[in-house]
Design a protein around this motif. Structure first.
Motif, short mmCIF file in Angstrom:
data_model
loop_
_atom_site.label_atom_id
_atom_site.label_comp_id
_atom_site.label_asym_id
_atom_site.label_seq_id
_atom_site.Cartn_x
_atom_site.Cartn_y
_atom_site.Cartn_z
N LEU A 116 -10.28 0.63 4.12
CA LEU A 116 -9.72 -0.47 3.33
C LEU A 116 -9.60 -1.74 4.19
O LEU A 116 -9.95 -2.84 3.75
CB LEU A 116 -8.37 -0.04 2.78
N THR A 135 -9.87 0.19 -5.09
CA THR A 135 -8.51 0.40 -5.57
C THR A 135 -7.53 0.32 -4.41
O THR A 135 -7.88 0.62 -3.27
CB THR A 135 -8.36 1.78 -6.26
N PHE A 136 -6.33 -0.12 -4.73
CA PHE A 136 -5.24 -0.10 -3.76
C PHE A 136 -4.28 1.05 -4.05
O PHE A 136 -3.27 1.20 -3.37
CB PHE A 136 -4.45 -1.41 -3.80
N GLU A 137 -4.59 1.83 -5.06
CA GLU A 137 -3.70 2.90 -5.48
C GLU A 137 -3.78 4.07 -4.51
O GLU A 137 -4.87 4.60 -4.24
CB GLU A 137 -4.06 3.38 -6.89
N ARG A 138 -2.61 4.47 -4.00
CA ARG A 138 -2.56 5.64 -3.14
C ARG A 138 -2.67 6.90 -3.98
O ARG A 138 -2.38 6.89 -5.18
CB ARG A 138 -1.22 5.63 -2.37
N GLU A 139 -3.14 7.97 -3.36
CA GLU A 139 -3.25 9.24 -4.07
C GLU A 139 -1.92 9.62 -4.71
O GLU A 139 -0.84 9.19 -4.28
CB GLU A 139 -3.69 10.34 -3.10
N LEU A 181 0.82 -1.21 0.00
CA LEU A 181 0.00 0.00 0.00
C LEU A 181 0.85 1.26 0.00
O LEU A 181 0.46 2.28 -0.59
CB LEU A 181 -0.92 0.00 1.22
N ARG A 193 -4.29 7.88 1.75
CA ARG A 193 -5.61 7.98 1.13
C ARG A 193 -5.55 7.20 -0.17
O ARG A 193 -4.57 7.28 -0.91
CB ARG A 193 -5.98 9.43 0.85
N PHE A 194 -6.63 6.49 -0.46
CA PHE A 194 -6.65 5.62 -1.63
C PHE A 194 -7.80 6.03 -2.54
O PHE A 194 -8.89 6.38 -2.07
CB PHE A 194 -6.79 4.16 -1.21
#
Length: 409
Positions: A309, A321-325, A218, A299-300
């Motif tokens: 999450l 989504t697992f994508e961070r800002e 993450l 934050r994702f």
């Protein structure tokens, strides 16, 4: 409505974050702590008292309680409650790590043995009984070394020794710490400490989530302040990492191998590693998410919190989504410079006005007795910043910290 049992020790900073996440998801929370609440009798469906040091006893208590109030997930927020959560989840047939894996992650000696047996890079180590003669042990030690308790977190009781004299002093200091009434250790953790070789290099923290044994990274945090001892007070975390991609790939692979060696398969993990010319070395893998208020840095997607999450994962719900800002983010944990009573805090408004700073959260209250590391475990507070680059975030955090003055009597 889904119902989640959240295990919250009275010392945690995380309560509000999980309450907010549950509200955002429309999840009903049942909160359990080790101290009875004055409201428990008035709210038997949402408050419980459990002995986290007795995971099987806690599991039996929850199993009986849940016969009329079925639970959909169990989440622990720190090392101690992660072990209890695993036992409860197994008893109820819910998604979680195996109890023995959670227990191994909490016991630093058991962790070292499991990782070493699997070929995961760890420093040379030995377990030493607290009844041992520290002078004799000091003569046998290789220097520099690090002495630490088996089960405490937040660098509490972790001390570097470069000489036999420092070894003896550190040993006695840890032994006195473990005898304190406010140190919740039992079993081997109350009878032994760990001695390991000091590993030089830069330190990082990896935040991840396991699903079916697969690690999803993450965030990878740099720790730009050197952590060389004699105590290891953490200050700044910044993500994304500025390390070369090849180094980051090695950190990810080593962390995944460590999780597999411990038998961890489900839920959040927080790993601490050091990196030098020999590659990544595992210092710790915890079966929990990042501590303190530090999760506020993450934050994702369009704003999903780390706690949302974690709850989604525990419930088996889809995670968008697992994508961070995109922007860089960081936190500074404000260290306690010396022991005493907090009398005043100055400069908070100036610190909050530094470009990039989002929040200055002073968590110590006026009149509080402050205890620095290695005996203490708390911080004066937390400063959070975001920016276009990790360098900008680190600069903002340092500038904000320079504005703060704490009067300690």
């Amino acid at each position: 409505m889904a119902r989640v049992l959240l295990l919250l020790p009275t010392t945690t900073y995380r309560t509000q974050a999980f309450v907010d996440a549950a509200r955002a998801l429309g999840v009903e929370l049942v909160c359990a702590s080790e101290q009875p609440s004055t409201l428990e009798a008035l709210s038997p469906d949402s408050l419980l008292t459990l002995d986290f040091n007795d995971p099987e006893g806690a599991a039996a208590r929850v199993a009986a309680w849940s016969r009329t109030r079925p639970l959909d997930a169990v989440v622990g927020v720190d090392d101690l409650t992660a072990t209890a959560a695993a036992a409860i989840a197994r008893r109820l047939g819910l998604r979680a790590n195996a109890p023995q894996a959670a227990a191994a992650a909490r016991d630093k000696f058991a962790m070292r043995r499991a990782l070493a047996a699997a070929g995961v890079p760890v420093p040379a180590f030995r377990r030493l009984p607290l009844e041992a003669d520290p002078a004799a042990a000091a003569r046998e030690a290789a220097y520099p070394c690090v002495l630490k308790p088996l089960a405490l977190a937040a660098s509490r009781g972790v001390i570097r020794a470069d000489t036999p004299e420092q070894f003896i002093a550190a040993f006695r200091r840890i032994r006195a710490l473990l005898a304190r009434d406010d140190v919740p250790v039992t079993g081997d953790a109350a009878r032994f400490l760990l001695v390991e070789r000091y590993v030089p290099g830069v330190e990082v923290a990896l935040e991840g989530l396991l699903t079916g044994g697969t690690l999803q990274v993450l965030a990878l945090f740099d720790k730009p302040d050197p952590l060389e001892g004699p105590v290891f007070e953490e200050t700044i975390y910044v993500t994304p990492s500025r390390l070369p991609e090849a180094v980051q790939a090695g950190i990810r692979a080593t962390t995944a191998a460590a999780c597999a060696a411990l038998g961890l398969t489900e839920g959040p993990v927080h790993a601490e590693l050091r990196v030098n010319d020999a590659g990544p070395w595992v210092i710790e893998v915890a079966a929990r998410s990042i501590g303190g208020l530090c999760s506020r840095t993450l934050r994702f997607g369009t704003g999903m919190s780390l706690e949302e999450l974690i709850l989604r994962h525990a419930l088996g719900w889809p995670i968008p989504t697992f994508e961070r800002e995109r922007r860089a983010a960081g936190v500074m944990m404000l260290p306690i410079p010396r022991a005493g009573r907090l009398r005043a805090v100055h400069g908070r408004e100036r610190a909050a006005q530094v470009e990039g700073v989002e929040e200055v959260a002073i968590t110590a209250h006026l009149g509080q007795e402050l205890v620095p590391l290695p005996e203490g475990w708390q911080y004066l507070g937390f400063v959070f910043a975001r920016g276009e680059t990790p360098e900008a975030v680190e600069k903002a955090l340092r500038e904000a910290h320079a504005q703060l003055v704490f009067e300690i009597e």
